[in-house]
Write a protein that holds these residues in place. Structure first.
Motif, PDB file in Angstrom:
ATOM      1  N   GLY A  69       0.811  -1.216   0.000  1.00  0.00           N
ATOM      2  CA  GLY A  69       0.000   0.000   0.000  1.00  0.00           C
ATOM      3  C   GLY A  69       0.845   1.268   0.000  1.00  0.00           C
ATOM      4  N   LYS A  70       1.904   1.272   0.802  1.00  0.00           N
ATOM      5  CA  LYS A  70       2.781   2.457   0.838  1.00  0.00           C
ATOM      6  C   LYS A  70       3.502   2.640  -0.491  1.00  0.00           C
ATOM      7  CE  LYS A  70       3.596   2.765   5.789  1.00  0.00           C
ATOM      8  NZ  LYS A  70       4.591   2.696   6.869  1.00  0.00           N
ATOM      9  N   ALA A  71       3.935   1.530  -1.099  1.00  0.00           N
ATOM     10  CA  ALA A  71       4.609   1.616  -2.395  1.00  0.00           C
ATOM     11  C   ALA A  71       3.653   2.164  -3.454  1.00  0.00           C
ATOM     12  CB  ALA A  71       5.134   0.250  -2.817  1.00  0.00           C
ATOM     13  N   ALA A  72       2.413   1.676  -3.451  1.00  0.00           N
ATOM     14  CA  ALA A  72       1.419   2.164  -4.413  1.00  0.00           C
ATOM     15  C   ALA A  72       1.068   3.621  -4.140  1.00  0.00           C
ATOM     16  CB  ALA A  72       0.168   1.294  -4.361  1.00  0.00           C
ATOM     17  N   GLY A  73       0.919   3.980  -2.862  1.00  0.00           N
ATOM     18  CA  GLY A  73       0.576   5.356  -2.503  1.00  0.00           C
ATOM     19  C   GLY A  73       1.661   6.349  -2.882  1.00  0.00           C
ATOM     20  N   ALA A  74       2.905   6.003  -2.602  1.00  0.00           N
ATOM     21  CA  ALA A  74       4.021   6.890  -2.952  1.00  0.00           C
ATOM     22  C   ALA A  74       4.129   7.033  -4.462  1.00  0.00           C
ATOM     23  CB  ALA A  74       5.322   6.356  -2.374  1.00  0.00           C
ATOM     24  N   GLY A  75       3.951   5.942  -5.182  1.00  0.00           N
ATOM     25  CA  GLY A  75       3.980   6.003  -6.639  1.00  0.00           C
ATOM     26  C   GLY A  75       2.840   6.839  -7.194  1.00  0.00           C
ATOM     27  N   ALA A  76       1.651   6.685  -6.608  1.00  0.00           N
ATOM     28  CA  ALA A  76       0.485   7.454  -7.059  1.00  0.00           C
ATOM     29  C   ALA A  76       0.691   8.941  -6.809  1.00  0.00           C
ATOM     30  CB  ALA A  76      -0.777   6.961  -6.350  1.00  0.00           C
ATOM     31  N   ALA A  77       1.235   9.288  -5.656  1.00  0.00           N
ATOM     32  CA  ALA A  77       1.476  10.703  -5.353  1.00  0.00           C
ATOM     33  C   ALA A  77       2.485  11.298  -6.332  1.00  0.00           C
ATOM     34  CB  ALA A  77       1.976  10.848  -3.918  1.00  0.00           C
TER      35      ALA A  77
END
Length: 163
Positions: A69-77
């Motif tokens: 989730g953190k990897a996806a969130g950081a990438g999305a941001a």
């Protein structure tokens, strides 16, 4: 006699350590900076003062566990910021529906960023499952000063600070 063009190369500048007297040694950069600020407030010629950090160390502070989730969130941001930039660039050529271009670019950027974050995490998984920040810190900071100004600087720093 030849005139050198102002655009011609004048040779490389080689970085050198400042030379002069050590006015003081401090444990933190902020203490050294405060001393230089005191000199500046006293209308001292601070152009001839340098702060030199010694005994450099790399400090990595672990900030948390890396998850999907953190990897996806950081990438999305990250992707959303890129999308916003691209969307704003599109507004310069658009004649109508400007907000829709920007919104679409942000959404598409966030989607691709999240996908890229997940793929990167999948590739690097089990080799680095944490997030961290890096800093380069010095163990001590010295104020180096032109020898002709040492006495005047010591006098300024020996007086009580009025600020």
């Amino acid at each position: 006699m030849t005139n050198q063009s102002p655009l011609a190369s004048r040779g490389r500048l080689v970085p050198t350590l400042p030379k002069g007297d050590v006015l003081g040694t401090y444990d933190t950069y902020f203490e050294a900076q405060a001393a230089v600020d005191r000199l500046a407030r006293a209308d001292f010629e601070v152009k001839k003062v340098s702060i030199v950090g010694s005994d450099l160390k790399t400090v990595e502070r672990v900030t948390g566990k890396l998850t999907w989730g953190k990897a996806a969130g950081a990438g999305a941001a990250s992707g959303a910021w890129f999308g916003l930039f691209f969307g704003v660039l599109l507004t310069f050529t658009a004649t109508t529906a400007v907000f829709q271009y920007v919104f679409a670019a942000v959404i598409i950027g966030a989607g691709f960023g999240a996908l890229f974050g997940i793929v990167t995490y999948a590739i690097n998984r089990r080799t680095r499952d944490f997030t961290s920040t890096h800093q380069v810190l010095a163990s001590k900071y010295e104020i180096i000063i032109d020898p002709s100004l040492t006495m005047k600087a010591q006098d300024v720093l020996s007086r009580p600070d009025t600020h």
